[in-house]
Design a protein around this motif. Structure first.
Motif, PDB file in Angstrom:
ATOM      1  N   PRO A   1      19.054   6.891   6.525  1.00  0.00           N
ATOM      2  CA  PRO A   1      20.338   6.284   6.914  1.00  0.00           C
ATOM      3  C   PRO A   1      21.418   7.320   7.220  1.00  0.00           C
ATOM      4  O   PRO A   1      22.226   7.139   8.128  1.00  0.00           O
ATOM      5  CB  PRO A   1      20.703   5.411   5.721  1.00  0.00           C
ATOM      6  N   ALA A   2      21.424   8.436   6.471  1.00  0.00           N
ATOM      7  CA  ALA A   2      22.410   9.486   6.744  1.00  0.00           C
ATOM      8  C   ALA A   2      22.136  10.147   8.094  1.00  0.00           C
ATOM      9  O   ALA A   2      23.070  10.451   8.854  1.00  0.00           O
ATOM     10  CB  ALA A   2      22.390  10.529   5.631  1.00  0.00           C
TER      11      ALA A   2
ATOM     12  N   TRP B   1      24.752   1.347   6.763  1.00  0.00           N
ATOM     13  CA  TRP B   1      24.310   2.696   6.407  1.00  0.00           C
ATOM     14  C   TRP B   1      25.125   3.244   5.245  1.00  0.00           C
ATOM     15  O   TRP B   1      24.600   3.975   4.410  1.00  0.00           O
ATOM     16  CB  TRP B   1      24.448   3.618   7.622  1.00  0.00           C
ATOM     17  N   GLY B   2      26.404   2.923   5.195  1.00  0.00           N
ATOM     18  CA  GLY B   2      27.228   3.388   4.083  1.00  0.00           C
ATOM     19  C   GLY B   2      26.759   2.836   2.751  1.00  0.00           C
ATOM     20  O   GLY B   2      26.743   3.548   1.729  1.00  0.00           O
ATOM     21  N   ILE B   3      26.369   1.545   2.723  1.00  0.00           N
ATOM     22  CA  ILE B   3      25.859   0.940   1.487  1.00  0.00           C
ATOM     23  C   ILE B   3      24.559   1.614   1.062  1.00  0.00           C
ATOM     24  O   ILE B   3      24.347   1.924  -0.128  1.00  0.00           O
ATOM     25  CB  ILE B   3      25.666  -0.573   1.693  1.00  0.00           C
ATOM     26  N   ASP B   4      23.663   1.855   2.023  1.00  0.00           N
ATOM     27  CA  ASP B   4      22.379   2.479   1.698  1.00  0.00           C
ATOM     28  C   ASP B   4      22.568   3.917   1.217  1.00  0.00           C
ATOM     29  O   ASP B   4      21.870   4.369   0.296  1.00  0.00           O
ATOM     30  CB  ASP B   4      21.465   2.442   2.921  1.00  0.00           C
TER      31      ASP B   4
ATOM     32  N   LEU C   1      23.264   7.769  10.836  1.00  0.00           N
ATOM     33  CA  LEU C   1      24.726   7.782  10.941  1.00  0.00           C
ATOM     34  C   LEU C   1      25.211   9.037  11.671  1.00  0.00           C
ATOM     35  O   LEU C   1      26.081   8.963  12.543  1.00  0.00           O
ATOM     36  CB  LEU C   1      25.340   7.709   9.546  1.00  0.00           C
ATOM     37  N   ALA C   2      24.653  10.196  11.316  1.00  0.00           N
ATOM     38  CA  ALA C   2      25.075  11.451  11.940  1.00  0.00           C
ATOM     39  C   ALA C   2      24.776  11.450  13.441  1.00  0.00           C
ATOM     40  O   ALA C   2      25.606  11.875  14.254  1.00  0.00           O
ATOM     41  CB  ALA C   2      24.392  12.630  11.256  1.00  0.00           C
ATOM     42  N   ILE C   3      23.591  10.979  13.834  1.00  0.00           N
ATOM     43  CA  ILE C   3      23.224  10.951  15.252  1.00  0.00           C
ATOM     44  C   ILE C   3      24.136  10.002  16.023  1.00  0.00           C
ATOM     45  O   ILE C   3      24.567  10.293  17.149  1.00  0.00           O
ATOM     46  CB  ILE C   3      21.745  10.552  15.404  1.00  0.00           C
TER      47      ILE C   3
END
Length: 338
Positions: free
Chosen positions: A311-312, A290-293, A315-317
């Motif tokens: 993706p953000a 997710w960080g790369i995306d 990641l947050a969920i």
């Protein structure tokens, strides 16, 4: 002659000098009360109290009380269901995403939602939905492995320092002070910039290296508190060895704070991995993260915001679910909150 206050037949039934069932006779009003038998029958029929406190029931331990509270906590249930879903798609992502996260078509770059591709396409023409699903595997792997490594290393070193004290305790305290003085992001930029591997293990190793001091301090303080209890002093007086006191008496009663802190920190480790990958020193392509995306989508946020949104959001969920789980576990294991 007035009638006596007792039934003579009841006295006769007791025999000479004996005490029988009719030793306490009916009263003058005709009511029968044998106090001894009545109290005994009442005790035999007394219903059990709350769960785990009735007669013949084994009292619950701290872990039993914690599990009962967790089952009744909606925060724990919601976060647990989210985490179970994340674990499921991490193990079997192809069940809900049949595509290949590395298969891209530049002709479809930055396109929005399409039939069969609800999240649209990224800047390289890769399916955002498929990459978001497969990115959960990286985040869960990093979070779980880092938490296990930090908990084992930190609790072992901190527990031994708290139990034995002396020079070992002083040395560990100074070492933890040194590691606490290292900025995590800056340390990651320096440490991971020289690593060429594209796997998750260098990132996991780095986070364990900088994460164990926090758990070590928690474990040290918990062990120092537990070893002062009466049951530990009694075991020492009876000749119990150090290893037996640590494993049988101190560890079960000192591990709860470590579990709470490690559970809450798990979400932090997932966020840290995404941050390092976003900066280009964590995971690197062709790894799916997710960080790369998020890093790749940040330059297209105006023209194709869907590339960043999904993706953000995932990641947050994920981070929120693990933090909620840690809060629920903390509330269940903290006796002061009961």
């Amino acid at each position: 002659m007035p009638e006596p206050d007792f039934d003579e037949r009841s006295v006769a039934a007791t025999g000479a000098g004996g005490v029988g069932q009719g030793a306490i006779a009916p009263t003058g009003t005709g009511g029968a009360m044998d106090l001894a038998l009545s109290e005994g029958a009442t005790l035999d029929k007394t219903p059990g109290g709350p769960e785990g406190t009735g007669p013949g029931e084994k009292p619950r331990s701290l872990w039993g009380d914690a599990w009962r509270d967790l089952r009744r906590n909606p925060v724990f249930i919601i976060s647990g269901l989210i985490i179970l879903f994340l674990i499921f798609i991490s193990l079997w992502p192809s069940v809900i995403a049949s595509g290949n996260p590395l298969k891209c078509d530049l002709a479809k770059a930055q396109l929005g939602s399409r039939p069969g591709h609800p999240f649209g396409y990224d800047g390289q023409g890769c399916d955002v939905y498929t990459r978001t699903v497969y990115g959960a595997r990286t985040s869960v792997t990093v979070g779980v492995c880092t938490t296990l490594g930090v908990a084992l290393l930190g609790s072992t070193l901190g527990g031994l320092a708290g139990f034995f004290g002396g020079g070992w305790d002083a040395l560990l305290s100074r070492i933890t002070d040194i590691f606490f003085g290292i900025p995590v992001v800056l340390g990651g930029l320096v440490f991971l910039s020289v690593v060429t591997s594209t796997t998750v293990w260098p990132v996991i190793g780095f986070m364990i290296l900088l994460g164990w001091p926090q758990i070590a301090r928690i474990a040290r303080g918990s062990v120092i508190t537990a070893k002062q209890n009466d049951y530990v002093q009694a075991a020492r007086a009876l000749g119990a060895s150090n290893s037996r006191m640590l494993l049988r008496h101190i560890t079960p009663n000192a591990v709860a704070p470590v579990i709470v802190v490690a559970t809450i920190a798990l979400g932090t480790y997932i966020s840290l991995e995404a941050t390092l990958s976003y900066l280009g020193v964590g995971l690197k392509p062709p790894s799916v993260s997710w960080g790369i995306d998020i890093s790749a989508a940040s330059q297209y946020i105006r023209n194709a915001p869907h590339m960043l949104l999904w993706p953000a959001g995932a990641l947050a969920i994920t981070v929120l679910a693990f933090i909620m789980l840690g809060d629920a576990v903390r509330d269940a294991l903290d006796p002061k909150l009961r």
